[in-house]
Write a protein that holds these residues in place. Structure first.
Motif, short mmCIF file in Angstrom:
data_model
loop_
_atom_site.label_atom_id
_atom_site.label_comp_id
_atom_site.label_asym_id
_atom_site.label_seq_id
_atom_site.Cartn_x
_atom_site.Cartn_y
_atom_site.Cartn_z
N MET B 1 0.78 -1.24 -0.12
CA MET B 1 -0.12 0.13 0.08
C MET B 1 0.98 1.15 -0.10
O MET B 1 1.90 1.43 0.92
N GLU B 2 0.53 2.24 -0.99
CA GLU B 2 1.52 3.31 -1.00
C GLU B 2 1.12 4.26 -0.17
O GLU B 2 -0.20 4.53 0.30
N GLN B 3 2.11 5.02 0.61
CA GLN B 3 1.95 6.21 1.51
C GLN B 3 1.67 7.43 0.77
O GLN B 3 2.29 7.62 -0.23
N PRO B 4 0.41 8.25 0.84
CA PRO B 4 0.38 9.42 0.13
C PRO B 4 1.50 10.35 0.33
O PRO B 4 2.13 10.13 1.60
N THR B 5 2.16 11.13 -0.48
CA THR B 5 3.08 12.05 -0.24
C THR B 5 2.60 13.16 0.50
O THR B 5 1.42 13.29 0.73
N ILE B 6 3.52 13.98 1.04
CA ILE B 6 3.35 15.08 1.88
C ILE B 6 2.21 16.07 1.08
O ILE B 6 1.01 16.29 1.32
N ALA B 7 2.50 16.35 -0.19
CA ALA B 7 1.68 17.17 -0.87
C ALA B 7 0.41 16.52 -1.19
O ALA B 7 -0.69 17.17 -1.17
N GLU B 8 0.20 15.55 -1.32
CA GLU B 8 -1.17 14.77 -1.60
C GLU B 8 -1.81 14.60 -0.34
O GLU B 8 -3.16 15.02 -0.52
N ARG B 9 -1.37 14.60 0.82
CA ARG B 9 -2.06 14.71 2.03
C ARG B 9 -2.83 16.02 2.19
O ARG B 9 -3.62 16.40 2.67
N LEU B 10 -1.72 17.11 1.72
CA LEU B 10 -2.27 18.45 1.94
C LEU B 10 -3.68 18.69 0.96
O LEU B 10 -4.74 19.20 1.10
#
Lengths: 140, 140
Positions: B1-10
Motif C-alpha cells: 500500500m502506497e503512502q500518500p506524499t506530503i503534497a497529496e495529504r495536503l
DNA sequence: GTTCCTGCAAAAGCTTTGCAGAAGA
DNA sequence: TCTTCTGCAAAGCTTTTGCAGGAAC
C-alpha cells in the motif's frame, strides 16, 4: 480525622501563611474550577483590593514548588491550577469551556515504552463536548 | 500500500501544497521530535531563507484545522506539534528535555465520570527522568 | 534589625493581526 | 485578473524581573 487548615498546610510545607497566600490557596482548594491566574486575581481583588498579579504569580510559584498545587495545561494559552493532587483526568468542553474531573488510573505496567523511566507526574487531558451541552443542543 | 506524499495529504485536505507548507508539514512528519515553532522556523530557515514566523504560524494553524497535526502542551510555555495522530502518550524528561512517545490505550469504559460526554481528543503527558539520564547520573 | 512579602513598573517572550507585495491559477 | 500565500511590522497578552517600600518577627 481532622483536615489540616490551609494555614497549617502552608506551615507544614515551610511556607509562611500570609493572608494573601492563604486566600490564594483557599480559592484554588474551594473553587474546584481549576482557575486561571486571571480568575484568581479578579476574584480575590474583591476581598484584597491591593492584591497584585505579581503576588498571585509569586504565590502560585511557591505553592507549586512545594507541590501543594499543580499545573494544568489543557490549552496552550491558558494555564490553570489544581489543588487536587490525586490521580485524575481533566475534560474540557469545547463548547462551554467548563472543566470536569474524571477518574482514571494508569497502571505503569500497562504502558509500553517507558521501562526504566522515572515517572514523576502524570497528566490526562480530554476534550470534547459535555453532556450538558449535548443536551442543550437538542433543545435549541 | 502506497503512502500518500506530503503534497497529496495536503491536497486531500483541501490545502494548497505550497513549498513552505510542504516543508513545514514534512519537517513535523519526519522529525519525530515534536518540534516547537522556534525549532521549525530555525531549521527551515536554512533551506528557505525568506521564511517568516508568520508563515510558520499560519501553516500550523491551517494544518491543525485540517487535523493533519495536533498540538502538544506538556509545558505551559512551549507549544509543540505532532503529526502522529494515533493514540499515544508523551513523556518529557525534566533533565534533558527530550520528549519520548509511549504506547497507551485508554478505553472509554475504564473512565468514570464522563458518561454521555463526547470525547474528541485524548492527551496523556508524563514527566520525569528518562532512562538515559538516570544512567548518566551514575557515571557522573 | 533583619528577613522576606508585596506590588508597581518595566521588560521579555510568544502569538496574533493588519496590510501590502508576490506568486500562482 | 483574481485569489491567496507570504512576510514585515506592529500590537496584544501573559509571564517574568528589578527594585523599593512595608510588614512581620
Amino acid at each position: 480525622m481532622e483536615q489540616p487548615t490551609i494555614a497549617e498546610r502552608l506551615i507544614n510545607s515551610h511556607i509562611k501563611p500570609s493572608y494573601s497566600r492563604i486566600k490564594i490557596m483557599e480559592y484554588i482548594v474551594n473553587e474546584r474550577s481549576h482557575p486561571t491566574v486571571e480568575e484568581i486575581y479578579n476574584e480575590l481583588l474583591i476581598e484584597l483590593p491591593t492584591l497584585s498579579k505579581t503576588t498571585v504569580y509569586n504565590t502560585l510559584y511557591v505553592l507549586m514548588k512545594a507541590k501543594l498545587i499543580r499545573l494544568i495545561t489543557i490549552e496552550e494559552n491558558e494555564t490553570r491550577y489544581d489543588a487536587d493532587l490525586s490521580e485524575h483526568g481533566h475534560f474540557k468542553c469545547e463548547r462551554c469551556g467548563s472543566i470536569y474531573d474524571f477518574c482514571i488510573s494508569l497502571e505503569n505496567n500497562s504502558i509500553e515504552g517507558l521501562n526504566g523511566f522515572l515517572i514523576d507526574d502524570k497528566n490526562v487531558y480530554f476534550k470534547g463536548v459535555c453532556q450538558s451541552c449535548l443536551a442543550n443542543k437538542n433543545n435549541n
